[in-house]
Design a protein around this motif. Sequence first.
Motif, PDB file in Angstrom:
ATOM      1  N   LYS A 111       0.855  -1.180   0.000  1.00 45.80           N
ATOM      2  CA  LYS A 111       0.000   0.000   0.000  1.00 45.80           C
ATOM      3  C   LYS A 111       0.896   1.236   0.000  1.00 45.80           C
ATOM      4  O   LYS A 111       1.924   1.261   0.653  1.00 45.80           O
TER       5      LYS A 111
ATOM      6  N   ILE B 120       0.668   4.919   1.279  1.00 45.64           N
ATOM      7  CA  ILE B 120      -0.126   5.752   2.171  1.00 45.64           C
ATOM      8  C   ILE B 120       0.493   7.149   2.169  1.00 45.64           C
ATOM      9  O   ILE B 120       1.648   7.321   2.553  1.00 45.64           O
TER      10      ILE B 120
ATOM     11  N   LEU C 199      -3.204   0.786  10.378  1.00 43.22           N
ATOM     12  CA  LEU C 199      -3.454   0.679   8.945  1.00 43.22           C
ATOM     13  C   LEU C 199      -2.265   0.097   8.183  1.00 43.22           C
ATOM     14  O   LEU C 199      -2.426  -0.505   7.132  1.00 43.22           O
TER      15      LEU C 199
ATOM     16  N   GLN D 210      -2.670  -0.617  -3.532  1.00 41.68           N
ATOM     17  CA  GLN D 210      -3.692   0.256  -2.965  1.00 41.68           C
ATOM     18  C   GLN D 210      -3.033   1.599  -2.654  1.00 41.68           C
ATOM     19  O   GLN D 210      -1.905   1.639  -2.164  1.00 41.68           O
TER      20      GLN D 210
ATOM     21  N   LEU E  67      -3.720   5.210  -0.583  1.00 44.15           N
ATOM     22  CA  LEU E  67      -4.559   5.842   0.416  1.00 44.15           C
ATOM     23  C   LEU E  67      -4.043   7.235   0.746  1.00 44.15           C
ATOM     24  O   LEU E  67      -2.832   7.454   0.805  1.00 44.15           O
TER      25      LEU E  67
ATOM     26  N   TRP F  82      -4.034   9.786   3.811  1.00 48.44           N
ATOM     27  CA  TRP F  82      -4.270   9.856   5.252  1.00 48.44           C
ATOM     28  C   TRP F  82      -3.997  11.287   5.672  1.00 48.44           C
ATOM     29  O   TRP F  82      -2.896  11.789   5.504  1.00 48.44           O
TER      30      TRP F  82
END
Length: 88
Positions: free
Chosen positions: A2, A4, A19, A83, A85, A87
């Motif tokens: 991921k 982030i 997370l 993925q 993300l 934040w």
Amino acid sequence: MKLITLTSPAVNIAELALLCQPVDTLLLRQDAVYLARRNDIVWPCSTVLALDTDLSVRQLTPATVVRAISAAEWVKLTAAASQVLLWR
């Protein structure tokens, strides 16, 4: 993996750790790059990056655990991530 992205220095590392997995990557952008100069943070991911243009505009030098990357590297990283993300 991921990707982030953090955009604010007002982040709760304990919440972020819930997370993250060690194989994930954190990218510090915008005002979150102020976190890049701190040596006292135990990051929940093994890879912590900061966008070089954001560091440059703020005249910051990252701590040794944070690596600066270009916008082109950011695009490649985004494409490779399973993925992505944001934040805050």
